[in-house]
Design an enzyme around this catalytic site. Sequence first.
Site, short mmCIF file in Angstrom:
data_model
loop_
_atom_site.label_atom_id
_atom_site.label_comp_id
_atom_site.label_asym_id
_atom_site.label_seq_id
_atom_site.Cartn_x
_atom_site.Cartn_y
_atom_site.Cartn_z
CB CYS A 528 -0.81 0.02 1.37
SG CYS A 528 -1.83 1.24 1.53
CG ASP A 536 5.89 -0.89 -8.29
OD1 ASP A 536 6.24 -2.00 -8.16
OD2 ASP A 536 5.82 0.07 -7.73
CD GLU A 616 -27.03 -0.92 6.20
OE1 GLU A 616 -27.18 0.09 5.74
OE2 GLU A 616 -26.49 -0.83 7.27
C1 GLA Z 1 -2.85 5.18 4.10
C2 GLA Z 1 -3.56 3.70 3.62
C3 GLA Z 1 -4.91 3.62 4.30
C4 GLA Z 1 -4.92 3.80 5.62
C5 GLA Z 1 -4.11 4.85 6.24
C6 GLA Z 1 -3.49 4.99 7.76
O1 GLA Z 1 -3.64 6.29 3.27
O2 GLA Z 1 -3.62 3.72 2.30
O3 GLA Z 1 -5.37 2.53 3.85
O4 GLA Z 1 -4.01 2.56 5.89
O5 GLA Z 1 -2.83 5.27 5.34
O6 GLA Z 1 -2.95 6.01 7.94
#
Ligand code: GLA
Length: 732
Positions: A528, A536, A616
């Site tokens: 992330c 990538d 939900e």
């Molecule tokens: C990034 C990540 C999110 C979350 C925040 C936490 O923005 O992409 O998914 O984990 O950091 O700070």
Amino acid sequence: MKHITYNEETKVFRLNTNNSSYQMQVREHATLVHLYYGANVGDTEVTHRIISLDRGFSGNPYEAGEDRTFSLDVLPQEYSGYGNGDYRINGMEVEHEDGSDAVRLCYESHQIRKGKYSLSGLPAMYGDEDEAETLEIVLCDNISNLKVHLLYGVFPKLDVITRAVRIKNEGEKQITIQRAMSMEMDYPNKNMDLIHFYGRHCMERLKERLPLHHGVQSVESKRGTSSHQHNPFVILCDKKTTETHGDCYGFALVYSGNYRCEIEVDQMEQTRLVMGIHPYHFSYRLNQGDMFETPEVIIAYSAEGLGRLSHIYHDAYRSNLIRSKYVNTPRPILVNNWEATYFDFNEEKLFNIAKEAKEIGLDMFVLDDGWFGKRDSDYSGLGDWTVNEEKIRGGLPKLVKKIKGIGMKFGIWIEPEMISEDSELYRKHPDWCLRIPERHMNRSRHQLNLDITRKEVREYVMGQIFKVLDSCSVDYVKWDMNRSVDNVYSLALPKERQGEVFHRYVLGVYEMMEALVQRYPDILFENCSGGGGRFDAGMLYYSPQIWCSDNTDAIDRLKIQYGTSFGYPISTMGAHLSVCPNHQTGRTTPQETRGIVASAGTFGFELDLEHMSAEEKELAKKQIQEYKAMEHLVQTGDYHRLSSPFKNRDYVVWQFVSKDKKETIVHGVMLRNEANPHIHLIYLRGLESEAVYKDMETEKLYTGAALMKAGMPLPVKQGDFTPIQFRFCKVG
Ligand code: GLA
């Protein structure tokens, strides 16, 4: 059958995959000339494509003597140097000890071997003797004795060829590399379009298609990561190429840092593409005997349009790039607490979410940012990887035990490359971040990049992380990276090595990730970077999934996931069902639709389950079961983009087909309803024309040809953003 051959007489190299051919030839004055890349041309050596003419104003190397028809300025080359009469964009540039910069690369030798080459410290496709062959061609700049090894990995069944370059200083003098592209590709014409994927935080990989123009055009990142702004995957294609027809060529850089893809249409209407590490703030000093390796580019050709090109990349990554044991197996469906709580939680709140998750059939609870150090906001705590006991009373192992006690797996968020000024780590080691002496540091999200070019920093951070992971048998790790690289200077490197910092940073990341995946082969690992800022091919070598975007809005995601699908398998895109109104856009979308969109990826939930109504929750249960039933299609099937969210304002539709063509799912979103509506027909793809398929809802039977040629009308429903969902199975 050999897939790489060299003809001693004609000096032609032929590289063949099942559906593509790549040829080059050693010609006059030991020049390695590119002949062809495209549809498989069998045994013919296409040397006839090269015609030499007197080009008057184009330079001729000294050894050409009076032959004015031999000019590197117009010849298609395999990998070009500099200062040799070729004035176009080039493969490499160096600075010699005396300040000069000419490099004339001449063929010296080559080797063909079974199996795929590997690169040290860099991610790359892998392939054993049955899957791949390697060609290594050595070029030499005779004056400096600089050797340039061109590496080619040929994967016949996958229809991909990989390229990388190894540069060795075998001379006696020092050489500083100023530019070392991973590959060059010359085409004899200019009639192509460039497709690239641009964007921003929360809106990544938006597709744009532009005609090539004379001169240089480029796609690049100087942010230290592959970036939200421009993905390191580009396509060149014929002007008439569509999803299902026409020539196209993909170029995917297996690298997660600064990069540049340049394309030049030259004076002769020829096109040259180079791709590799961005020359900006890059230099690499090679003393006698030193070696430098570039990252790899994976190239692919399709004669059947962009859909087929995507399938080539999807299959190649799933079988010979992603190493995780989870690549083609069902993954735990998770709930992540970020959008549910942000920084505001305690162990009780977390456990309650986990409990609710268990009840609706989820498999894993993921604890996101905020569990460590003094981390109550963006402004503090990064670097202190010890649990915050004010929030998680009793400590992490206790909470994890409780969560695992109800049959849930446990995952955790980390951001190892960063440091907050307000942290114990910074107070102790203010020199451990990247910082330029005497200058104030640029902050971003109020955090700084650790100087992970330094071994002691990498070892310290990973040591802390390992302690956490060991303390509570973690099942999943989300590795985040929430700022671009800046203040680019390492206090631990001498002045002449500062041009290496960006690249060494990336190598440092790879080394840390390698340590993590080696030590914990059973952990599911998700990358992330503020969502999809480092989406990538390099990252996929370490993790089978990447959080696709911080934007969880289902309607925006249609564009983000559509763009991402060109170069990356659907199973690599982290996609979560989140709350409405959506936190990023304020938009309200039906839960069914949010589920459908998040199912075109690695499905999960990211909302406060305690706030869901009984109705939900019932629907969520159904959605989880439905995803489990289709996950094999996401992971191993073919994905077809049946419409484009950039062109069609009425609906977006996509389709999964199992490799054996026995099952297919069509999903999508009707963007807006209209009074007295049109009927929209969609045409399926990838089925067996003669076979009979059953609509699993209506039980009606259709031939594959009927579904593909006569089409299916999309459902007409009241309201906007309504879901589209069909499933057909082969019954005869
Ligand atoms: C990034 C990540 C999110 C979350 C925040 C936490 O923005 O992409 O998914 O984990 O950091 O700070």
